[in-house]
Design an enzyme around this catalytic site. Structure first.
Site, mmCIF file in Angstrom:
data_model
loop_
_atom_site.group_PDB
_atom_site.id
_atom_site.type_symbol
_atom_site.label_atom_id
_atom_site.label_comp_id
_atom_site.label_asym_id
_atom_site.label_seq_id
_atom_site.Cartn_x
_atom_site.Cartn_y
_atom_site.Cartn_z
ATOM 1 N N GLY A 37 -15.252 -8.470 -4.920
ATOM 2 C CA GLY A 37 -15.143 -8.015 -3.538
ATOM 3 C C GLY A 37 -15.877 -6.716 -3.299
ATOM 4 O O GLY A 37 -16.745 -6.293 -4.078
ATOM 5 N N LYS A 68 -13.261 -5.381 3.724
ATOM 6 C CA LYS A 68 -14.266 -4.344 3.460
ATOM 7 C C LYS A 68 -15.686 -4.790 3.792
ATOM 8 O O LYS A 68 -16.491 -3.999 4.292
ATOM 9 C CB LYS A 68 -14.180 -3.862 2.021
ATOM 10 N N ASP A 105 -15.062 4.767 -1.663
ATOM 11 C CA ASP A 105 -14.701 4.226 -2.980
ATOM 12 C C ASP A 105 -15.676 4.687 -4.054
ATOM 13 O O ASP A 105 -15.290 4.948 -5.191
ATOM 14 C CB ASP A 105 -14.685 2.691 -2.960
ATOM 15 N N GLU A 123 -25.782 5.776 4.966
ATOM 16 C CA GLU A 123 -26.883 5.139 4.235
ATOM 17 C C GLU A 123 -26.407 4.414 2.972
ATOM 18 O O GLU A 123 -26.763 3.268 2.720
ATOM 19 C CB GLU A 123 -27.965 6.177 3.893
ATOM 20 N N THR A 155 -8.891 -2.217 3.775
ATOM 21 C CA THR A 155 -8.607 -2.779 2.459
ATOM 22 C C THR A 155 -8.827 -4.282 2.504
ATOM 23 O O THR A 155 -9.264 -4.824 3.519
ATOM 24 C CB THR A 155 -7.191 -2.384 1.979
ATOM 25 N N SER A 167 0.806 -1.211 0.000
ATOM 26 C CA SER A 167 0.000 0.000 0.000
ATOM 27 C C SER A 167 0.849 1.275 0.000
ATOM 28 O O SER A 167 1.803 1.404 0.765
ATOM 29 C CB SER A 167 -0.924 0.016 1.221
#
Length: 153
Positions: free
Chosen positions: A137, A75, A111, A87, A71, A24
């Site tokens: 995913g 998630k 995201d 929401e 990550t 990362s």
């Protein structure tokens, strides 16, 4: 957007949690931004095993972290840990950002916003495009959500 700064003189602790996380670029990127904006804080990587994920989140909360990014492969697991979900995050079923606030673990999905803005910046119109998604995913689920939302408009 959430303001990560607290009304305190304490250092702000942030991080990313996943498995693996060694690849990362988030720690380098976020630490550079903390320095640039003169925020007294640090962003750390945490690699944990799946069975330890709930305890790791509770431990970060107990250590007074302000928040963490989530990550792979956590998630979807993060949804179950949160006391409160935005929401849109409830609909998507995937959390990539946790904020520790008001004694609660709050879950968000940034995201969707990031994907939507990056596609618009490239000049693509999702409402009139075909999209192929490889993967299944939390991020793939988020992209499906954004594409479906754009198709309804």
């Amino acid at each position: 957007m959430v303001d990560i700064r607290r009304k305190t003189d304490w250092k702000i602790y942030l991080g990313i949690i996943g498995n693996p996380v060694s690849h990362s670029i988030s720690p380098a990127m976020h630490n550079k931004l903390l320095k640039k904006y003169k925020i007294d804080g640090v962003y750390l990587p945490f690699e944990v095993e799946r069975e330890n994920f709930p305890d790791a989140i509770k431990g970060l909360k107990a250590l007074k972290f302000r928040g963490v990014n989530i990550t792979l492969p956590f998630k979807e697991d993060a949804v179950k840990i949160c006391d409160w979900l935005e929401e849109m995050t409830k609909i998507i079923g995937s959390v990539n950002t946790i904020l520790f606030e008001d004694e609660k673990i709050k879950g968000f999905n940034t995201d969707a916003f990031g994907f939507e803005k990056s596609i618009e910046k490239k000049g693509y119109n999702l409402s009139s495009s075909s999209v192929a998604i490889l993967g299944g995913g939390g991020t793939a689920r988020t992209i499906c959500f954004v594409c479906a939302k754009k198709q309804r408009k």
